[in-house]
Design a protein around this motif. Structure first.
Motif, PDB file in Angstrom:
ATOM      1  N   SER A 275       0.820  -1.207   0.000  1.00 10.68           N
ATOM      2  CA  SER A 275       0.000   0.000   0.000  1.00 10.68           C
ATOM      3  C   SER A 275       0.858   1.263   0.000  1.00 10.68           C
ATOM      4  CB  SER A 275      -0.939   0.002   1.206  1.00 10.68           C
ATOM      5  OG  SER A 275      -0.211   0.128   2.414  1.00 10.68           O
ATOM      6  N   ALA A 276       2.073   1.156   0.503  1.00 12.41           N
ATOM      7  CA  ALA A 276       2.967   2.311   0.541  1.00 12.41           C
ATOM      8  C   ALA A 276       3.824   2.432  -0.714  1.00 12.41           C
ATOM      9  CB  ALA A 276       3.875   2.230   1.772  1.00 12.41           C
ATOM     10  N   ALA A 277       3.779   1.404  -1.579  1.00 12.61           N
ATOM     11  CA  ALA A 277       4.610   1.396  -2.781  1.00 12.61           C
ATOM     12  C   ALA A 277       3.942   2.175  -3.902  1.00 12.61           C
ATOM     13  CB  ALA A 277       4.887  -0.036  -3.217  1.00 12.61           C
ATOM     14  N   GLY A 278       4.731   2.508  -4.929  1.00 11.18           N
ATOM     15  CA  GLY A 278       4.227   3.275  -6.050  1.00 11.18           C
ATOM     16  C   GLY A 278       3.765   2.397  -7.201  1.00 11.18           C
ATOM     17  N   GLY A 279       4.558   2.416  -8.299  1.00 14.32           N
ATOM     18  CA  GLY A 279       4.186   1.692  -9.504  1.00 14.32           C
ATOM     19  C   GLY A 279       4.418   0.199  -9.399  1.00 14.32           C
ATOM     20  N   PRO A 280       4.168  -0.531 -10.498  1.00 16.75           N
ATOM     21  CA  PRO A 280       4.282  -1.993 -10.486  1.00 16.75           C
ATOM     22  C   PRO A 280       5.636  -2.510 -10.026  1.00 16.75           C
ATOM     23  CG  PRO A 280       3.166  -1.263 -12.466  1.00 16.75           C
ATOM     24  CD  PRO A 280       3.659  -0.022 -11.782  1.00 16.75           C
ATOM     25  N   GLN A 281       6.731  -1.870 -10.494  1.00 15.63           N
ATOM     26  CA  GLN A 281       8.055  -2.339 -10.101  1.00 15.63           C
ATOM     27  C   GLN A 281       8.302  -2.110  -8.614  1.00 15.63           C
ATOM     28  OE1 GLN A 281      10.060  -4.045 -12.134  1.00 15.63           O
ATOM     29  NE2 GLN A 281      11.437  -4.401 -10.398  1.00 15.63           N
ATOM     30  N   ASP A 282       7.848  -0.982  -8.107  1.00 15.09           N
ATOM     31  CA  ASP A 282       7.997  -0.708  -6.673  1.00 15.09           C
ATOM     32  C   ASP A 282       7.171  -1.686  -5.846  1.00 15.09           C
ATOM     33  OD1 ASP A 282       9.740   1.380  -7.044  1.00 15.09           O
ATOM     34  OD2 ASP A 282       8.181   2.917  -7.026  1.00 15.09           O
ATOM     35  N   ARG A 283       5.995  -2.031  -6.334  1.00 15.41           N
ATOM     36  CA  ARG A 283       5.143  -2.976  -5.605  1.00 15.41           C
ATOM     37  C   ARG A 283       5.783  -4.363  -5.578  1.00 15.41           C
ATOM     38  NH1 ARG A 283      -0.066  -2.284  -4.481  1.00 15.41           N
ATOM     39  NH2 ARG A 283      -0.682  -4.333  -5.280  1.00 15.41           N
ATOM     40  N   LEU A 284       6.363  -4.773  -6.681  1.00 19.43           N
ATOM     41  CA  LEU A 284       7.041  -6.066  -6.712  1.00 19.43           C
ATOM     42  C   LEU A 284       8.233  -6.074  -5.760  1.00 19.43           C
ATOM     43  CD1 LEU A 284       7.328  -8.882  -7.919  1.00 19.43           C
ATOM     44  CD2 LEU A 284       8.629  -7.868  -9.801  1.00 19.43           C
ATOM     45  N   ARG A 285       9.003  -4.986  -5.766  1.00 21.08           N
ATOM     46  CA  ARG A 285      10.154  -4.896  -4.865  1.00 21.08           C
ATOM     47  C   ARG A 285       9.698  -4.921  -3.405  1.00 21.08           C
ATOM     48  NH1 ARG A 285      12.169  -0.682  -6.914  1.00 21.08           N
ATOM     49  NH2 ARG A 285      13.591  -1.784  -8.320  1.00 21.08           N
ATOM     50  N   ALA A 286       8.603  -4.227  -3.114  1.00 21.12           N
ATOM     51  CA  ALA A 286       8.072  -4.213  -1.751  1.00 21.12           C
ATOM     52  C   ALA A 286       7.609  -5.605  -1.336  1.00 21.12           C
ATOM     53  CB  ALA A 286       6.915  -3.219  -1.653  1.00 21.12           C
ATOM     54  N   PHE A 287       6.980  -6.330  -2.253  1.00 21.01           N
ATOM     55  CA  PHE A 287       6.523  -7.687  -1.950  1.00 21.01           C
ATOM     56  C   PHE A 287       7.701  -8.593  -1.619  1.00 21.01           C
ATOM     57  CE2 PHE A 287       5.561 -12.043  -3.136  1.00 21.01           C
ATOM     58  CZ  PHE A 287       4.306 -12.251  -2.597  1.00 21.01           C
ATOM     59  N   LEU A 288       8.747  -8.533  -2.425  1.00 24.70           N
ATOM     60  CA  LEU A 288       9.898  -9.407  -2.220  1.00 24.70           C
ATOM     61  C   LEU A 288      10.599  -9.124  -0.892  1.00 24.70           C
ATOM     62  CD1 LEU A 288      11.469  -9.355  -5.809  1.00 24.70           C
ATOM     63  CD2 LEU A 288      10.116 -11.186  -4.772  1.00 24.70           C
ATOM     64  N   ARG A 289      10.592  -7.866  -0.461  1.00 19.43           N
ATOM     65  CA  ARG A 289      11.355  -7.477   0.726  1.00 19.43           C
ATOM     66  C   ARG A 289      10.540  -7.422   2.006  1.00 19.43           C
ATOM     67  NH1 ARG A 289      14.288  -5.932  -3.419  1.00 19.43           N
ATOM     68  NH2 ARG A 289      16.524  -5.532  -3.159  1.00 19.43           N
ATOM     69  N   ALA A 290       9.223  -7.546   1.896  1.00 13.79           N
ATOM     70  CA  ALA A 290       8.374  -7.370   3.081  1.00 13.79           C
ATOM     71  C   ALA A 290       8.716  -8.352   4.197  1.00 13.79           C
ATOM     72  CB  ALA A 290       6.902  -7.515   2.696  1.00 13.79           C
ATOM     73  N   GLY A 291       9.068  -9.564   3.837  1.00 12.83           N
ATOM     74  CA  GLY A 291       9.362 -10.575   4.850  1.00 12.83           C
ATOM     75  C   GLY A 291      10.791 -10.548   5.361  1.00 12.83           C
ATOM     76  N   PHE A 292      11.575  -9.561   4.927  1.00 17.09           N
ATOM     77  CA  PHE A 292      12.984  -9.515   5.318  1.00 17.09           C
ATOM     78  C   PHE A 292      13.313  -8.257   6.117  1.00 17.09           C
ATOM     79  CE2 PHE A 292      12.785 -12.343   1.681  1.00 17.09           C
ATOM     80  CZ  PHE A 292      13.530 -13.428   2.128  1.00 17.09           C
ATOM     81  N   SER A 293      12.313  -7.698   6.768  1.00 19.07           N
ATOM     82  CA  SER A 293      12.569  -6.574   7.673  1.00 19.07           C
ATOM     83  C   SER A 293      13.241  -7.101   8.944  1.00 19.07           C
ATOM     84  CB  SER A 293      11.260  -5.869   8.019  1.00 19.07           C
ATOM     85  OG  SER A 293      10.425  -6.737   8.761  1.00 19.07           O
TER      86      SER A 293
END
Length: 202
Positions: free
Chosen positions: A73-91
């Protein structure tokens, strides 16, 4: 307290015991004590410890899903959303030693307990479907191959980080997942896959 709320309370206690003591030392008595309940509450609300662990697995997965949805929800375009998805579990929260041990213990438990394994398969399928929704367009077989490879890579990165605690290697691995997606599915003009050749002229 409703039965659903009581089950969630017990499952949360089981997660804390798993994170602290590991699967090998998990007992119903420990879970009851952690929850501040009499042992009978577990036997009343669950058919057995396999069901407690399956519910704990769902609870842990819900935690990851909530973090992923917040990142998307905090990400921008499609590439940002994909990057956010990949990294969400690695905080930092999900890379804490107790959470990593919890994840590995739940994976191990799924190998021996059919009910936990069924829960793990359903959660895995939901996570994979969410990844597929974020992948760029492309031939369906290619998207399936990329999704399977990225899912395996993410699991491997969690396991590798639990073993080596190498943040730089983790970041390289996540970048590698992004590169795989881009090179396999992006249009040819952006450096991705080339179009299939047409028929040879006669």
């Amino acid at each position: 307290m409703t039965r659903a709320a009581r089950r969630a309370q017990i499952a949360a206690a089981a997660l804390r015991v798993l994170a602290r003591d590991g699967h090998a030392r998990l007992t119903a008595r420990k879970v009851a004590a952690e929850a501040g309940l009499a042992l009978g509450h577990i036997t009343y609300n669950f058919a057995g410890m396999d069901e407690v662990l399956a519910e704990a697995y769902r609870l842990a997965s819900n935690d990851l899903r909530a973090a992923t949805e917040a990142a998307l929800s905090a990400a921008g375009g499609p590439q940002d959303r994909l990057r956010a998805f990949l990294r969400a579990g690695f905080s930092d929260r999900f890379l804490a030693p107790d959470h990593l041990r919890l994840r590995l213990d739940l994976w191990a438990a799924a190998q021996w307990h059919p009910q936990i394994a069924a829960t793990e398969r359903a959660l895995y399928a939901a996570y994979r479907a969410a990844l597929l929704d974020l992948l760029p367009g492309g031939p369906e077989p290619a998207r399936d191959r990329v999704a399977d490879t990225v899912m395996a890579a993410l699991d491997g990165l969690w396991a590798d980080y639990a073993r080596r605690q190498d943040a730089a290697a983790l970041e390289r691995g996540l970048q590698g997942c992004e590169d795989l997606i881009r090179l396999s599915l992006a249009p040819a003009e952006s450096g991705g896959h080339a179009a299939a050749p047409g028929p040879s002229p006669r």
